[in-house]
Enzyme design. Structure first.
Site, PDB file in Angstrom:
ATOM      1  N   ILE A  43      40.790  33.400  37.075  1.00  0.00           N
ATOM      2  CA  ILE A  43      42.119  32.845  36.811  1.00  0.00           C
ATOM      3  C   ILE A  43      42.791  32.373  38.087  1.00  0.00           C
ATOM      4  CG2 ILE A  43      43.365  35.038  37.077  1.00  0.00           C
ATOM      5  CD1 ILE A  43      45.008  34.164  34.570  1.00  0.00           C
ATOM      6  N   LYS A  44      42.331  32.855  39.232  1.00  0.00           N
ATOM      7  CA  LYS A  44      42.971  32.516  40.499  1.00  0.00           C
ATOM      8  C   LYS A  44      42.819  31.042  40.874  1.00  0.00           C
ATOM      9  CE  LYS A  44      44.333  36.747  41.511  1.00  0.00           C
ATOM     10  NZ  LYS A  44      45.740  37.119  41.705  1.00  0.00           N
ATOM     11  N   ASP A  45      41.916  30.335  40.228  1.00  0.00           N
ATOM     12  CA  ASP A  45      41.802  28.893  40.485  1.00  0.00           C
ATOM     13  C   ASP A  45      43.124  28.185  40.210  1.00  0.00           C
ATOM     14  OD1 ASP A  45      39.161  29.417  40.965  1.00  0.00           O
ATOM     15  OD2 ASP A  45      38.367  28.237  39.300  1.00  0.00           O
ATOM     16  N   ALA A  48      45.662  29.018  43.043  1.00  0.00           N
ATOM     17  CA  ALA A  48      45.178  28.521  44.333  1.00  0.00           C
ATOM     18  C   ALA A  48      45.440  27.023  44.462  1.00  0.00           C
ATOM     19  CB  ALA A  48      43.691  28.821  44.483  1.00  0.00           C
TER      20      ALA A  48
END
Length: 452
Positions: A43-45, A48
């Protein structure tokens, strides 16, 4: 043609997948937002890319600059993807409790990775927070993104994750469950959902050794709550600016063991190979079952893919070393060790001669007797031998039904060997077990002997 200009355009619009077996004890429907479909498998995409775009827009990140970040691995992966496409250098600091797979992946994407000690305070110059800050001050044309306090983090989820979930559930979501680390996912998503429907409950999953739960309930930052833990991706020893405690209705703590065991269950029972914090999120939900009603619709948002944890929670030795797996073998372990896992059986209408031929050809000592889909009996080699010795001229006319005994006991694949021993006897030299995929397996005395 439907073509993406670059890999960053594939971020978001991840599917909702219904859970079944691991939540069978819950009264309501449970959906999982499977963020592993993002190109960086987490999910950090989302956040970021949002942090990069916002930093570019206001000039904090200049062309050819260096991205610096303290990360448990997943934010670093998202930033590395953006850096590859847009031409930035990356330096990431991380803690020594992170899996080797995470570090190797970051390096594969061209990043420099600096490993820092976990068991130090955030203010310690050796901490991964402090090292990242220092590098950003020393390296020209660099920017430390600081995902903990960079509010582009939670804004990314307010703008993307929240609207996606609202649309995918047709506005029927009643509960959002998220593991809390930097706080961006739960705060941004939760804020959007509560703006659409203030009745939506937002539940945060915390880990033992983290300060979130007690601070949320008492307003006290208690340093006594802080101690080392194994779970990756959730919990903190600081209060990130991205955590909007006013959006979160409650926190539930989950042990390292319960999170790891549930992650393995999700893989084995649901076909979802996910990260450590995903197991914690679902385990936390199960602990809160008494708060749920039949008409509720729960969405669990997970962080990352299980490939980052192959050497840890998906490694039996690692799990046993920490007491997370029973040291005693179980029926499923015997099944795994069998060279031939196919379930062989014979029909009750088959002749004794056919049974003898089958047992000689495949070296079977015992065979279940199956009529259609139902196990109706069993034969063992001594049954066949005794009948032939007593009836040397009649064996061509008799059927298996004439000599079969009662069916072998059926047992769970979770049964331990000590429990299994109660079912193995002279009369029952084997048992039948059905795995979670519905396949049947015969487990005989010989299989038990081979395990020792």
């Amino acid at each position: 043609m439907d073509i993406k200009n670059n890999i960053l355009e594939t971020i978001g619009n991840t599917p909702l997948v219904q859970l079944h077996k691991v939540v069978r004890d819950l009264p309501c429907r449970v959906l999982m937002k499977v963020e592993t479909f993002n190109p960086g498998h987490s999910i950090k995409d989302r956040m970021a890319l949002k942090m990069v775009e916002d930093a570019e827009a206001d000039g904090r990140l200049q062309p050819g600059g260096t991205i610096i970040e303290c990360t448990s691995g997943n934010t670093g992966m998202g930033l590395a993807l953006a850096a590859c496409v847009r031409g930035y250098r990356c330096i990431f600091t991380t803690s020594d409790k992170q899996s080797k797979e995470k570090l190797d992946i970051l390096r594969a994407m061209g990043a420099e990775v600096i490993v820092c000690p976990t068991n130090v305070t955030p203010e310690d110059p050796r901490s991964y927070y402090s090292v990242a800050r220092r590098l950003s001050e020393e390296i020209p044309n660099s920017f430390w993104f600081n995902q903990y306090d960079n509010l582009s983090n939670r804004l990314a989820h307010y703008e993307s994750t929240g609207p996606e979930i609202w649309r995918q559930t047709d506005g029927q979501i009643t509960h959002l469950v998220v593991g809390v680390g930097t706080g961006g996912t739960i705060s941004g998503t939760g804020r959007y959902l509560k703006e659409q429907n203030p009745a939506v409950q937002v539940w945060g999953v915390d880990t033992y050794g983290s300060v979130f739960k007690k601070y949320h309930e008492t307003g006290e930052f208690d340093e006594k709550e802080i101690y080392p833990y194994i779970t990756e991706g959730i919990g903190e020893d600081i209060l990130p600016a991205n955590v909007d405690f006013s959006v979160i209705d409650l926190f539930e703590k989950v042990t390292d063991k319960d999170g790891a065991v549930m992650a393995r269950r999700l893989a084995r029972e649901e076909g979802l190979l996910l990260g450590y914090s995903a197991g914690s999120a679902v385990a936390g939900l199960l602990q809160l079952r008494d708060r749920l009603k039949p008409d509720d619709l729960v969405v669990v948002v997970i962080h990352d893919h299980g490939s980052r944890y192959i050497g840890k929670l998906y490694n039996d030795d690692w799990m046993r070393d920490r007491g997370f797996l029973d040291t005693e073998l179980r029926v499923r372990d015997l099944i795994t060790q069998k060279k031939e896992s196919a379930f062989a059986s014979i029909a009750p209408s088959a002749s004794v001669r056919e049974a003898l031929k089958m047992m000689k050809q495949y070296d079977f000592s015992q065979v279940p007797v199956v009529d259609g889909e139902t196990i109706v009996g069993a034969i063992i080699e001594t049954d066949v031998l005794n009948f032939l010795l007593a009836n040397p001229l009649e064996h061509s006319e008799k059927t298996v039904a004439d000599i079969m005994r009662k069916p072998f006991p059926e047992v769970s694949t979770d049964m331990t060997l000590s429990e299994l021993g109660k079912h193995i006897s002279k009369e029952n030299p084997a048992v039948v077990a059905t795995d979670r995929s519905g396949r049947k397996h015969l487990v005989a005395q010989y299989d038990i002997l081979r395990a020792f």
